[in-house]
Design an enzyme around this catalytic site. Sequence first.
Site, PDB file in Angstrom:
ATOM      1  N   HIS A  34       0.488   1.094   1.662  1.00 34.43           N
ATOM      2  CA  HIS A  34      -0.808   0.422   1.605  1.00 34.43           C
ATOM      3  C   HIS A  34      -0.831  -0.708   0.582  1.00 34.43           C
ATOM      4  O   HIS A  34      -1.814  -0.889  -0.143  1.00 34.43           O
ATOM      5  CB  HIS A  34      -1.911   1.433   1.295  1.00 34.43           C
ATOM      6  CG  HIS A  34      -3.212   1.084   1.937  1.00 34.43           C
ATOM      7  ND1 HIS A  34      -4.212   0.420   1.280  1.00 34.43           N
ATOM      8  CD2 HIS A  34      -3.667   1.278   3.199  1.00 34.43           C
ATOM      9  CE1 HIS A  34      -5.236   0.251   2.091  1.00 34.43           C
ATOM     10  NE2 HIS A  34      -4.942   0.755   3.261  1.00 34.43           N
ATOM     11  N   TYR A  61      -4.466   6.245  -1.909  1.00 36.61           N
ATOM     12  CA  TYR A  61      -4.805   5.883  -0.526  1.00 36.61           C
ATOM     13  C   TYR A  61      -4.381   7.010   0.405  1.00 36.61           C
ATOM     14  O   TYR A  61      -3.280   7.553   0.290  1.00 36.61           O
ATOM     15  CB  TYR A  61      -4.106   4.584  -0.090  1.00 36.61           C
ATOM     16  CG  TYR A  61      -4.178   4.464   1.411  1.00 36.61           C
ATOM     17  CD1 TYR A  61      -3.100   4.842   2.214  1.00 36.61           C
ATOM     18  CD2 TYR A  61      -5.372   4.117   2.033  1.00 36.61           C
ATOM     19  CE1 TYR A  61      -3.202   4.821   3.592  1.00 36.61           C
ATOM     20  CE2 TYR A  61      -5.476   4.089   3.413  1.00 36.61           C
ATOM     21  CZ  TYR A  61      -4.405   4.455   4.187  1.00 36.61           C
ATOM     22  OH  TYR A  61      -4.519   4.462   5.543  1.00 36.61           O
TER      23      TYR A  61
HETATM   24  C1  GCO Z   1      -4.077   2.373   8.369  1.00 40.63           C
HETATM   25  C2  GCO Z   1      -4.864   1.514   7.442  1.00 40.63           C
HETATM   26  C3  GCO Z   1      -6.292   1.922   7.221  1.00 40.63           C
HETATM   27  C4  GCO Z   1      -6.993   0.914   6.339  1.00 40.63           C
HETATM   28  C5  GCO Z   1      -8.417   0.722   6.793  1.00 40.63           C
HETATM   29  C6  GCO Z   1      -9.116  -0.357   5.976  1.00 40.63           C
HETATM   30  O1  GCO Z   1      -2.848   2.355   8.258  1.00 40.63           O
HETATM   31  O2  GCO Z   1      -4.719   2.978   9.240  1.00 40.63           O
HETATM   32  O3  GCO Z   1      -4.154   1.338   6.236  1.00 40.63           O
HETATM   33  O4  GCO Z   1      -6.384   3.197   6.717  1.00 40.63           O
HETATM   34  O5  GCO Z   1      -6.969   1.314   4.991  1.00 40.63           O
HETATM   35  O6  GCO Z   1      -8.389   0.381   8.140  1.00 40.63           O
HETATM   36  O7  GCO Z   1     -10.455  -0.481   6.352  1.00 40.63           O
HETATM   37 MG    MG Z   2      -2.138   0.985   6.845  1.00 46.59          MG
END
Ligand code: GCO
Ligand code: MG
Length: 458
Positions: free
Chosen positions: A263, A211
Site C-alpha cells: 500500500h 493498512y
Molecule cells: C486494494 C486497495 C484498497 C484501497 C482503497 C482506497 O488493494 O483494494 O489498496 O484497499 O486502500 O480502495 O479507497
Molecule cells: Mg491496494
Amino acid sequence: MHRRDWLISGGAAAGAWRFHVQAPSARLTGQEPQREAPIPRTPAALRGTGPLKITDVKTILTAPAKIRLVVVKVTTSEPGLYGLGCATFTQRARVVKTAVDEFLRPFLIGKDPLAIEDLWQSCFVSSYWRNGPVLGNALSGVDMALWDILGKRTGVPVYQLLGGKCRQAVDTYRHASGGSFKEVEDSVRKAIEAGWRHVRAQIAVEGLATYGAAANRGAVDATAENARAEIWEPRKYTRIVPRMFEHLRSVLGDDVELLHDTHERIPPILAMQLCRDLEPYKLFFLEDPFSPEDVGYFEKLRALTSTPLAMGELFNNPNEWLNLVSGRLIDFIRIHMSQIGGLTPARKVAALCEFFAVRTAWHGPGDVSPVGHAANVHLDLATPNFGVQEARLFSQEEQDVFPGCPELKDGYYYASERAGLGIDLDEKLAERFPITDDPPFDMRWGNLRRRDGAITKP
Ligand code: GCO
Ligand code: MG
C-alpha cells in the site's frame, strides 16, 4: 449458485425476442469451470430502429454498505433503454457528481449513445486538463453506461461485445487479515474453505495504524476519529511481514496463492528489501511496493527480485503505466477502472498488457460499486491475459440496491448473462442509503503520520 433459468425478454419496437439462458451448468465443485457450449440465443433483432439519443444523465450517490458509491445513469430516447456506469471515487464522491451533472450532462444530451469511442474522446479532452481521478471517474460513469446500453440494444452481455468469453468464470482473491500470525492463518483458512484459491494476507502491527488489518493501536486517544492522528512506522512492518508468510507457508503449505499489499507506504529501499525477504514464500504478487511518485524505482526492483509485482490502483495517466508495461517491469496491472475513464480505456490497457505478458488484476474493493465489479468481470471474461480479480462480498443491502450483482461462488465471479452489464439500480432504495461525510473518509487518509508527526503516504 442455484441453477437459474433466465428468461429474459427484450421487448422492443421491432417485436419482442426472447432467449432462454441456462446458467452455466458446471457449477464449480472446486474444479476449474468447464467450457460450456455457447449459450443458444435467438438472433437478437436490434431493438428499436429509429435514431437513438441520450435524453438524460444523472449521478446517484449511495452507500448501502456504508462506503460512498457513485453511479451514473444514462437514459435514452428508447423507452426503458438506459445504462449504468461506475464513477466511484469514494474520497471525493460529491466532486465527481458535480463533474458529471454540471459538465458532462449538458454536452451529452441529444448525442447518439452508441458512439461510445467518439463520446469518450470528446469528453476526455473537453476539460483540456485531463487524466485526473475526478474527471476520469465522471467519464467512466458515462462510458460504462454506454457499453451497458449497447449490450441491451443488441441483446448481448458486454463480454460478448468485447470478443466473447475466453473463460467461463473469473478467478478472484479474497482479503484475509488479523492481529497475530494465528489470526491471519485462521482468516486465510476460512477463505480457502469457502473456495478461494487466492488470498491476500495482511497483519496488524501492534500499536500502529496498519493498512488492511484492524490494528490494536494501543491506547486509543479520546479525540474524534477523524481528528486523531494515525501513527505509522515502517520498520516493524517490514520485519513482521516475512515472518507472517513464513508461518503461513509452514501451516498452509504451498498450494494456496498468497498476495500482499504494501500500500505504497514504506520507503522504496525497504520495499526492495521486503521483496527479497519474501522470495522464499513465492507470493502470487506483492502490490504497491512503491507510491506512484516512486515508479522510477521499478527498474531497480525488477533487477533485484523474483517476487511478482502488482501496481496501478492509484494510476490516472497512461504515462504512469506505459513504461512499466512496455519495460516488463511489473507482472500485474491493478488499475481502478473508473479512475482512468471506464471500460473504453481499460480494454486498451488489457490489450497493451497482452503484448508484454502483463496480466490484469483490476482494483475491486469496497469502493468499487457493484456496477464497477460487473464491468471488471465482463472485461475479465474476454481478456486472454487475465490474472486475477479482486473481489468482495456484496451486502444484502447492496444486492437489493443493485439487482444482478456478479455472482461469487467457490472463489469465482460469474457475470450475469443478461444483456449489457447485467446489473440494475433501484433508485428509490438507493435513496434510503444516503452518503455521509462524517468522518470524512479522506481525513483518515490525510491523517497518517510518522511518530515524529510528519504526514506519510496512506
Ligand atoms: C486494494 C486497495 C484498497 C484501497 C482503497 C482506497 O488493494 O483494494 O489498496 O484497499 O486502500 O480502495 O479507497
Ligand atoms: Mg491496494
